[in-house]
Design an enzyme around this catalytic site. Structure first.
Site, mmCIF file in Angstrom:
data_model
loop_
_atom_site.group_PDB
_atom_site.id
_atom_site.type_symbol
_atom_site.label_atom_id
_atom_site.label_comp_id
_atom_site.label_asym_id
_atom_site.label_seq_id
_atom_site.Cartn_x
_atom_site.Cartn_y
_atom_site.Cartn_z
ATOM 1 N N LYS A 163 0.830 -1.194 0.000
ATOM 2 C CA LYS A 163 0.000 0.000 0.000
ATOM 3 C C LYS A 163 0.870 1.252 0.000
ATOM 4 O O LYS A 163 1.672 1.472 0.900
ATOM 5 C CB LYS A 163 -0.911 0.008 1.238
ATOM 6 N N ASP A 179 -3.374 4.369 -1.954
ATOM 7 C CA ASP A 179 -4.264 4.893 -0.902
ATOM 8 C C ASP A 179 -4.206 6.411 -0.892
ATOM 9 O O ASP A 179 -3.591 7.015 -0.020
ATOM 10 C CB ASP A 179 -3.829 4.291 0.443
ATOM 11 N N LYS A 231 -6.990 8.331 -0.934
ATOM 12 C CA LYS A 231 -8.177 8.836 -0.208
ATOM 13 C C LYS A 231 -8.724 10.107 -0.871
ATOM 14 O O LYS A 231 -8.858 11.161 -0.246
ATOM 15 C CB LYS A 231 -7.851 9.094 1.257
ATOM 16 N N ASP A 274 -13.255 15.009 -3.422
ATOM 17 C CA ASP A 274 -13.379 16.325 -4.056
ATOM 18 C C ASP A 274 -14.636 16.278 -4.925
ATOM 19 O O ASP A 274 -15.381 15.295 -4.898
ATOM 20 C CB ASP A 274 -12.107 16.618 -4.887
ATOM 21 N N THR A 318 -10.226 4.620 10.835
ATOM 22 C CA THR A 318 -10.127 3.781 12.039
ATOM 23 C C THR A 318 -9.474 4.514 13.211
ATOM 24 O O THR A 318 -9.470 4.017 14.326
ATOM 25 C CB THR A 318 -9.348 2.491 11.733
ATOM 26 N N ARG A 323 2.749 0.010 10.853
ATOM 27 C CA ARG A 323 3.833 0.118 11.829
ATOM 28 C C ARG A 323 4.228 -1.176 12.537
ATOM 29 O O ARG A 323 5.429 -1.363 12.785
ATOM 30 C CB ARG A 323 3.490 1.246 12.820
HETATM 31 O O1 C5P Z 1 0.592 1.740 10.901
HETATM 32 P P1 C5P Z 1 -0.828 1.310 10.765
HETATM 33 O O2 C5P Z 1 -1.018 -0.184 10.756
HETATM 34 O O3 C5P Z 1 -1.745 2.001 11.767
HETATM 35 O O4 C5P Z 1 -1.250 1.835 9.304
HETATM 36 C C1 C5P Z 1 -2.571 1.805 8.864
HETATM 37 C C2 C5P Z 1 -2.636 2.310 7.467
HETATM 38 O O5 C5P Z 1 -3.993 2.202 7.023
HETATM 39 C C3 C5P Z 1 -2.223 3.747 7.269
HETATM 40 O O6 C5P Z 1 -1.537 3.803 6.029
HETATM 41 C C4 C5P Z 1 -3.533 4.509 7.190
HETATM 42 O O7 C5P Z 1 -3.442 5.614 6.312
HETATM 43 C C5 C5P Z 1 -4.454 3.463 6.582
HETATM 44 N N1 C5P Z 1 -5.877 3.614 6.878
HETATM 45 C C6 C5P Z 1 -6.394 3.641 8.163
HETATM 46 N N2 C5P Z 1 -7.730 3.799 8.373
HETATM 47 C C7 C5P Z 1 -8.557 3.892 7.329
HETATM 48 C C8 C5P Z 1 -8.056 3.851 6.031
HETATM 49 C C9 C5P Z 1 -6.689 3.692 5.838
HETATM 50 O O8 C5P Z 1 -5.631 3.506 9.119
HETATM 51 N N3 C5P Z 1 -9.863 3.970 7.553
#
Ligand code: C5P
Length: 241
Positions: free
Chosen positions: A43, A71, A73, A76, A126, A217
């Site tokens: 991603k 991603d 997002k 617009d 989330t 992460r």
């Molecule tokens: O590091 P972590 O596991 O929290 O990363 C989650 C990834 O998912 C990030 O790239 C974040 O932008 C993406 N994301 C999210 N919640 C959403 C959509 C995408 O955390 N609803």
């Protein structure tokens, strides 16, 4: 889905999308090389795309044979989102995210602009808790808003939906079996939550109906990202949809 390079198809790998969240292409490429053999999807999000542009995506693709989840997002007016989707068409992403809150016409515009890509609707981030949602005027339990947004998005042509693991069962019930459900906010049992508010383990998210789990992460922050990806992959049954 792209075929593998004669060794293995990406659909045989664990249904994990590793979030390559860094502004540094060398770091992202190193992560892609390390995790690529273990996961179905890579991603690329706003941090890398804004820093390095579309060329970075080509380089990530050259480093690892995996599905591409772009991603961005997008959110617009329909004409602008359509133009942005056309602008990334040369990258042929497997998934491209748009915010479901942009409305049906905007999602339709993206789906028409990129018919071979799964337009992927982000419902509610989330990282947002019920209190955060209340503060911005989305009243009631988060899952109600998530299901409403998912239904609007799928009705407008989205073929994948992003939701938290805690809503995945309800969203599956609302959108049926053919829509790919993708859940960020996924944390192995031993990991901390970082800034994610609505979380579950990868095993739980898949058991509840997610097709792909997004993990950043806990993998990219590990001393050995390849090993971390392999360990989480080994804990999961099944394949990417
Ligand atoms: O590091 P972590 O596991 O929290 O990363 C989650 C990834 O998912 C990030 O790239 C974040 O932008 C993406 N994301 C999210 N919640 C959403 C959509 C995408 O955390 N609803």
């Amino acid at each position: 889905m792209r075929a593998g390079c004669g060794v293995e198809d990406v659909s045989d790998r664990a249904p994990i999308a590793v979030a390559l969240d860094t502004g540094d292409l060398a770091t992202a490429t190193r992560w892609a090389l390390a995790v690529g053999p273990h996961v179905s999807t890579l991603k690329v999000g706003l941090e890398l795309f804004c820093a390095e542009g579309p060329g970075a995506v080509e380089k990530i693709r050259a480093a690892a044979d995996a599905d591409l989840f772009l991603d961005l997002k997008l959110h617009d007016i329909p004409a602008t989102v359509s133009g942005a989707a056309r602008s990334v068409s040369m990258l042929a992403p497997d998934y491209l995210t748009v915010h479901a809150g942009g409305g049906a016409a905007m999602i339709e515009a993206a789906a028409e602009a990129l018919p071979s890509t799964r337009i992927t609707a982000v419902t509610i981030l989330t990282s947002l808790s019920a209190a955060d949602l209340d503060q911005i005027g989305i009243a009631g339990p988060p899952e109600q808003a998530v299901v409403r947004l998912a239904e609007i998005a799928v009705g407008a042509g989205a073929r994948a939906v992003v939701c938290s693991p805690q809503e995945v069962t309800m969203v599956r019930g609302a959108v049926g079996p053919d829509i790919t459900l993708i859940t960020p906010g996924v944390r192995p049992a031993a990991a901390g939550h970082d800034d994610q508010a609505r979380v579950a383990t990868p095993e739980r998210a898949i058991a509840d109906g997610a097709d792909v789990v997004v993990i950043g992460r806990p993998i990219t922050g590990a001393a050995d990202p390849g090993e971390a990806a392999a360990a989480i992959a080994a804990s999961l049954p099944g394949r990417a949809r």
